[in-house]
Structures are given as C-alpha cells and as structure tokens.
Design a protein around this motif. Structure first.
Motif, PDB file in Angstrom:
ATOM      1  N   ASP A  57     -48.772 -40.944  -0.291  1.00  0.00           N
ATOM      2  CA  ASP A  57     -49.499 -40.093   0.660  1.00  0.00           C
ATOM      3  C   ASP A  57     -50.759 -39.462   0.056  1.00  0.00           C
ATOM      4  N   ASP A  58     -50.913 -39.568  -1.275  1.00  0.00           N
ATOM      5  CA  ASP A  58     -52.050 -38.942  -1.961  1.00  0.00           C
ATOM      6  C   ASP A  58     -53.285 -39.836  -2.035  1.00  0.00           C
ATOM      7  N   ILE A  59     -53.084 -41.150  -1.962  1.00  0.00           N
ATOM      8  CA  ILE A  59     -54.189 -42.090  -2.180  1.00  0.00           C
ATOM      9  C   ILE A  59     -54.221 -43.166  -1.111  1.00  0.00           C
ATOM     10  N   GLU A  60     -55.374 -43.848  -1.024  1.00  0.00           N
ATOM     11  CA  GLU A  60     -55.493 -44.996  -0.139  1.00  0.00           C
ATOM     12  C   GLU A  60     -56.368 -46.033  -0.830  1.00  0.00           C
ATOM     13  N   SER A  61     -56.246 -47.274  -0.418  1.00  0.00           N
ATOM     14  CA  SER A  61     -57.055 -48.343  -0.979  1.00  0.00           C
ATOM     15  C   SER A  61     -58.524 -48.058  -0.731  1.00  0.00           C
ATOM     16  N   SER A  62     -59.344 -48.341  -1.728  1.00  0.00           N
ATOM     17  CA  SER A  62     -60.775 -48.074  -1.608  1.00  0.00           C
ATOM     18  C   SER A  62     -61.525 -49.311  -1.102  1.00  0.00           C
ATOM     19  N   GLY A  63     -60.845 -50.445  -1.087  1.00  0.00           N
ATOM     20  CA  GLY A  63     -61.472 -51.700  -0.700  1.00  0.00           C
ATOM     21  C   GLY A  63     -61.495 -51.877   0.741  1.00  0.00           C
TER      22      GLY A  63
END
Length: 63
Positions: A57-63
C-alpha cells in the motif's frame, strides 16, 4: 506485480525525506511474515535518500 529491481514511487510520505512521489528501486522482496519490499529511494541527482522497508500500500510501479 512488483519484482526485484523494479522502479517504484511512494504513494504517500514514508519519512521526513522520502515524500509522496519519490522514486526508488526494489532491492529485496520479503514474503514472510507478510509481503514487503526493501526499497532504495533516490533524489533527482541519483543520490540515495534512504533505504526503507515498505508494504504494497506504500508504493506503486513507476513504469
């Protein structure tokens, strides 16, 4: 699915220096006791800001 070495970004402020939108690279994936990621967050010059253990829940894909 996030994999090792993927570039991710913070979905929220994670510390005083790792703020929402900050980019980093996944260096380790933990599967036990719960799914988590060790992420090296960097600034715009490519210098390390911090290495944090974060959760899906803290991060998401940057691509």
């Amino acid at each position: 699915m996030i994999k090792e070495y993927d570039v991710v970004k913070a979905k929220k402020d994670l510390s005083d220096i790792v703020l929402k939108g900050c980019r980093g690279a996944v260096i380790i994936i933990y599967r036990e006791p719960t799914l988590g990621y060790e992420v090296e967050f960097i600034d715009n010059e490519g210098d390390t800001l911090d290495v944090l253990t974060v959760y899906p829940d803290d991060i998401e894909s940057s691509g």
